[in-house]
Design a protein around this motif. Structure first.
Motif, PDB file in Angstrom:
ATOM      1  N   GLN A 291       0.812  -1.215   0.000  1.00 50.15           N
ATOM      2  CA  GLN A 291       0.000   0.000   0.000  1.00 50.15           C
ATOM      3  C   GLN A 291       0.848   1.269   0.000  1.00 50.15           C
ATOM      4  OE1 GLN A 291      -2.957   0.155   3.044  1.00 50.15           O
ATOM      5  NE2 GLN A 291      -4.082  -1.628   2.307  1.00 50.15           N
ATOM      6  N   PHE A 292       2.093   1.161   0.436  1.00 49.10           N
ATOM      7  CA  PHE A 292       2.951   2.347   0.483  1.00 49.10           C
ATOM      8  C   PHE A 292       3.222   2.848  -0.930  1.00 49.10           C
ATOM      9  CE2 PHE A 292       3.466   0.924   4.741  1.00 49.10           C
ATOM     10  CZ  PHE A 292       3.821   2.043   5.470  1.00 49.10           C
ATOM     11  N   GLY A 293       3.004   4.122  -1.104  1.00 42.26           N
ATOM     12  CA  GLY A 293       3.092   4.719  -2.429  1.00 42.26           C
ATOM     13  C   GLY A 293       1.757   4.760  -3.130  1.00 42.26           C
ATOM     14  N   HIS A 294       0.732   4.147  -2.520  1.00 41.32           N
ATOM     15  CA  HIS A 294      -0.608   4.098  -3.123  1.00 41.32           C
ATOM     16  C   HIS A 294      -1.682   4.578  -2.156  1.00 41.32           C
ATOM     17  CE1 HIS A 294       1.067   1.865  -6.528  1.00 41.32           C
ATOM     18  NE2 HIS A 294       1.702   1.116  -5.653  1.00 41.32           N
ATOM     19  N   GLY A 295      -1.289   5.376  -1.157  1.00 42.66           N
ATOM     20  CA  GLY A 295      -2.287   5.931  -0.254  1.00 42.66           C
ATOM     21  C   GLY A 295      -2.313   5.299   1.116  1.00 42.66           C
ATOM     22  N   ALA A 296      -1.178   4.839   1.623  1.00 50.81           N
ATOM     23  CA  ALA A 296      -1.123   4.250   2.969  1.00 50.81           C
ATOM     24  C   ALA A 296      -1.181   5.359   4.015  1.00 50.81           C
ATOM     25  CB  ALA A 296       0.148   3.432   3.141  1.00 50.81           C
ATOM     26  N   ILE A 297      -2.120   5.253   4.940  1.00 49.31           N
ATOM     27  CA  ILE A 297      -2.267   6.290   5.958  1.00 49.31           C
ATOM     28  C   ILE A 297      -1.051   6.328   6.881  1.00 49.31           C
ATOM     29  CG2 ILE A 297      -3.450   4.904   7.725  1.00 49.31           C
ATOM     30  CD1 ILE A 297      -5.355   7.323   8.079  1.00 49.31           C
ATOM     31  N   ALA A 298      -0.372   5.178   7.037  1.00 52.88           N
ATOM     32  CA  ALA A 298       0.842   5.138   7.856  1.00 52.88           C
ATOM     33  C   ALA A 298       1.947   5.986   7.237  1.00 52.88           C
ATOM     34  CB  ALA A 298       1.324   3.702   8.031  1.00 52.88           C
ATOM     35  N   GLY A 299       1.937   6.137   5.895  1.00 55.43           N
ATOM     36  CA  GLY A 299       2.941   6.943   5.211  1.00 55.43           C
ATOM     37  C   GLY A 299       2.744   8.434   5.420  1.00 55.43           C
ATOM     38  N   VAL A 300       1.600   8.808   5.984  1.00 55.08           N
ATOM     39  CA  VAL A 300       1.348  10.206   6.348  1.00 55.08           C
ATOM     40  C   VAL A 300       1.518  10.398   7.847  1.00 55.08           C
ATOM     41  CG1 VAL A 300      -0.383  12.056   6.392  1.00 55.08           C
ATOM     42  CG2 VAL A 300      -0.236  10.523   4.420  1.00 55.08           C
ATOM     43  N   ALA A 301       0.942   9.495   8.630  1.00 56.84           N
ATOM     44  CA  ALA A 301       0.946   9.642  10.091  1.00 56.84           C
ATOM     45  C   ALA A 301       2.354   9.582  10.676  1.00 56.84           C
ATOM     46  CB  ALA A 301       0.066   8.557  10.719  1.00 56.84           C
ATOM     47  N   GLY A 302       3.154   8.607  10.241  1.00 56.02           N
ATOM     48  CA  GLY A 302       4.491   8.433  10.797  1.00 56.02           C
ATOM     49  C   GLY A 302       5.415   9.613  10.519  1.00 56.02           C
ATOM     50  N   PRO A 303       5.640   9.967   9.241  1.00 54.69           N
ATOM     51  CA  PRO A 303       6.544  11.083   8.937  1.00 54.69           C
ATOM     52  C   PRO A 303       6.102  12.418   9.517  1.00 54.69           C
ATOM     53  CG  PRO A 303       6.221   9.720   7.000  1.00 54.69           C
ATOM     54  CD  PRO A 303       5.258   9.221   8.028  1.00 54.69           C
ATOM     55  N   GLU A 304       4.776  12.694   9.495  1.00 55.98           N
ATOM     56  CA  GLU A 304       4.322  13.974  10.040  1.00 55.98           C
ATOM     57  C   GLU A 304       4.534  14.057  11.546  1.00 55.98           C
ATOM     58  OE1 GLU A 304       3.102  16.929   8.640  1.00 55.98           O
ATOM     59  OE2 GLU A 304       4.127  15.937   6.994  1.00 55.98           O
ATOM     60  N   SER A 305       4.331  12.947  12.242  1.00 53.56           N
ATOM     61  CA  SER A 305       4.608  12.926  13.680  1.00 53.56           C
ATOM     62  C   SER A 305       6.105  13.082  13.936  1.00 53.56           C
ATOM     63  CB  SER A 305       4.107  11.609  14.295  1.00 53.56           C
ATOM     64  OG  SER A 305       2.730  11.431  14.067  1.00 53.56           O
ATOM     65  N   ALA A 306       6.900  12.378  13.141  1.00 57.05           N
ATOM     66  CA  ALA A 306       8.355  12.396  13.346  1.00 57.05           C
ATOM     67  C   ALA A 306       8.944  13.773  13.097  1.00 57.05           C
ATOM     68  CB  ALA A 306       9.019  11.366  12.435  1.00 57.05           C
ATOM     69  N   ASN A 307       8.513  14.452  12.024  1.00 57.97           N
ATOM     70  CA  ASN A 307       9.148  15.742  11.735  1.00 57.97           C
ATOM     71  C   ASN A 307       8.773  16.808  12.759  1.00 57.97           C
ATOM     72  OD1 ASN A 307       6.739  17.135  10.810  1.00 57.97           O
ATOM     73  ND2 ASN A 307       7.024  16.268   8.781  1.00 57.97           N
ATOM     74  N   ASN A 308       7.566  16.739  13.318  1.00 61.14           N
ATOM     75  CA  ASN A 308       7.198  17.710  14.351  1.00 61.14           C
ATOM     76  C   ASN A 308       7.901  17.419  15.670  1.00 61.14           C
ATOM     77  OD1 ASN A 308       4.821  19.777  13.714  1.00 61.14           O
ATOM     78  ND2 ASN A 308       4.601  17.978  12.405  1.00 61.14           N
ATOM     79  N   ALA A 309       8.017  16.140  16.017  1.00 61.54           N
ATOM     80  CA  ALA A 309       8.748  15.791  17.236  1.00 61.54           C
ATOM     81  C   ALA A 309      10.214  16.190  17.105  1.00 61.54           C
ATOM     82  CB  ALA A 309       8.627  14.293  17.506  1.00 61.54           C
ATOM     83  N   GLY A 310      10.813  15.918  15.946  1.00 62.41           N
ATOM     84  CA  GLY A 310      12.210  16.263  15.723  1.00 62.41           C
ATOM     85  C   GLY A 310      12.445  17.758  15.744  1.00 62.41           C
ATOM     86  N   ALA A 311      11.497  18.518  15.200  1.00 62.96           N
ATOM     87  CA  ALA A 311      11.646  19.971  15.196  1.00 62.96           C
ATOM     88  C   ALA A 311      11.683  20.526  16.614  1.00 62.96           C
ATOM     89  CB  ALA A 311      10.496  20.609  14.406  1.00 62.96           C
TER      90      ALA A 311
END
Length: 499
Positions: A291-311
């Motif tokens: 599903q990754f690359g075809h609309g996987a919700i995990a591909g949005v939730a994980g990176p968005e959480s990670a970049n805000n936590a890292g910031a």
């Protein structure tokens, strides 16, 4: 109990009318520049640094911090709806987020990004409140030799996580160290590399360098590469994820928050590394990799959480150790230094209102961003289509005005122009400017602590090995560099043999 009392102190400072206004302004500007491709938080903070010197230090840092973590929110909106990431950190979000939008689930993707960002930002702020006092107590036990080794570790760690050639990254650090040595030696009073120019006696103005590298150079690069992409067809019908969506995003949000919080603390790490690492992690642990690359919700939730936590956790080493973990933290450290505040363990004890007020403002800012982003999605998408040729003249003019207002010196404008052109050339050569800025900022501190350590030890270099903290930091520095360098050397050798 001490932490609760400190948080209450911080909230008392953060919720004053003035600080609330500037927190909102920072979050709004952060979202705005996150949405508009080609500007970015680095150039925006560089542009606004001179303006913030008219504000109280706490107010200025609250606004600048809001711009930084607010841009992480804004970048995801156009990445999902237009497949045009406003920030480099949102590139990975565009892969699955835009696919969800094309499937009519753009609202769910935006809500997922907002929920993940809010949760990660809240948890990261708690980590800052808990970890900062512990790191501060450790840092207060450091001697000059320990601080020297810590700065060596910070510089080499920024090399290991830099993109591209490790040799180029080291070269940028060395160039930054050399530029940082220009001026008057604080120990001997000797003028170094000034060539008889009075304007160089106090060294190169770091604000002019920042404006050049991240204002002028970025603007020139964006002029040649900027493209306007059409908004996708279709409207946002619903922002509410289904129950299954919540179940699918829970794990990625938790993992992304943990991974981003850790990587944000590392020198040279931060939001960009965190978002890419989170996507790779989610793709590895997922049972539905197809599903990754075809609309996987995990591909949005994980990176968005990670970049805000890292910031947000990237504030920890800057506030507690005086070591900026990335270019934006280096600029915030510069803003503190220009106001007579030295970043490091003394900030918590000497400036408790500033320290805890900044931390408390992050909770307030994350709540503001949650309210700002979702209702204004239509506005953000329209703003993303502003032609860049209408933006860059204003950016360049404000850069020049900001640099000149610092000391009323035309020499600083020449410095900004030179570093702007030089920074553009470096970018074309795939040399990252951030290590140069870190080298320039840490160079004087590195030299001062080296001199102090050698004076206390009467010139005995073994002091760096005999002190356990210093020896450990140097060992980790060498090990981290070897772990990165050896695979690259081996790969180059194999490619040479094949040729």
């Amino acid at each position: 109990m001490d932490i609760l009392a400190n948080i209450m102190l911080g909230l008392g400072a953060a919720v004053t009318p003035t600080n609330l206004l500037y927190c909102f302004l920072g979050c709004f500007l952060g979202t705005l520049i996150g949405v508009i491709p080609g500007i970015g938080p680095t150039a925006t903070i560089a542009l606004l640094l001179p303006i913030t010197f008219t504000l109280e230090p706490t107010t200025a840092l609250i606004m600048l911090a809001g711009i930084y973590y607010g841009s992480q929110y804004g970048g995801s909106t156009t990445a999902i709806m237009v497949r045009l990431p406003g920030q480099a950190e949102s590139v990975i979000t565009a892969i699955d987020g835009h696919e969800m939008a094309k499937q009519g689930r753009g609202g769910v993707a935006l809500a997922t990004a907002a929920i993940g960002s809010f949760f990660a930002g809240t948890v990261a702020t708690v980590l800052i409140a808990v970890c900062s006092p512990l790191l501060t107590r450790v840092a207060l036990s450091f001697g000059p030799a320990d601080y020297f080794s810590l700065m060596v570790f910070a510089l080499l760690a920024s090399v290991t996580v830099a993109q591209g050639s490790i040799v180029k990254a080291i070269g940028m650090i060395l160039l930054g160290l050399m530029i940082g040595s220009i001026g008057t030696d604080v120990t001997s009073g000797t003028h170094r590399f000034t060539f008889g120019t009075l304007a160089l006696y106090d060294g190169i103005n770091i604000i002019a360098v920042i404006m050049g590298l991240f204002g002028v150079a970025e603007t020139i690069r964006n002029i040649e590469r900027h493209r306007v992409m059409p908004v996708i067809a279709g409207k946002i019908t619903s922002l509410m994820p289904a129950a299954q969506d919540f179940r699918n995003m829970a794990g990625p949000i938790l993992r992304g928050t943990g991974l981003g919080s850790l990587l944000g603390i590392l020198p040279g790490g931060g939001a960009l590394l965190a978002s890419f690492a989170s996507y790779a992690l989610e793709k590895r642990v997922s049972r539905e990799r197809a599903q990754f690359g075809h609309g996987a919700i995990a591909g949005v939730a994980g990176p968005e959480s990670a970049n805000n936590a890292g910031a947000q956790t990237s504030f920890i080493p800057m506030l507690t150790l005086g070591i900026p973990s990335n270019a934006i933290m280096a600029m915030l450290a510069s803003a503190m230094i220009m106001r007579g505040i030295t970043p490091g363990p003394r900030v918590m004890t000497d400036q408790p209102v500033l320290f805890w007020g900044l931390i408390a403002s992050m909770w307030v800012g994350n709540a503001m961003l949650l309210v700002l982003n979702l209702p204004l999605i239509g506005l953000w998408v329209r703003l993303a289509r502003i032609p860049y040729h209408l933006l860059y003249p204003a950016i360049l003019v404000f850069c020049a005005i900001g640099v000149y207002s610092m000391s009323n010196s035309t020499f600083d404008i020449y410095v900004m122009t030179a570093f702007g052109l030089g920074g553009y050339v470096l970018m074309k050569l795939n040399c990252e400017p951030a290590p140069l800025l870190l080298g320039m900022l840490l160079g004087p501190l590195l030299e001062q602590n080296l001199q102090r350590a050698l004076m206390l030890s009467r010139g005995d270099l073994m002091v760096f090995i005999e002190r356990p903290i210093s020896a450990s930091l140097l060992a980790v520095s060498v090990l981290s560099l070897l772990l990165v360098a050896l695979p690259r050397v081996r790969r180059k050798r194999e490619e040479a043999l094949q040729d």
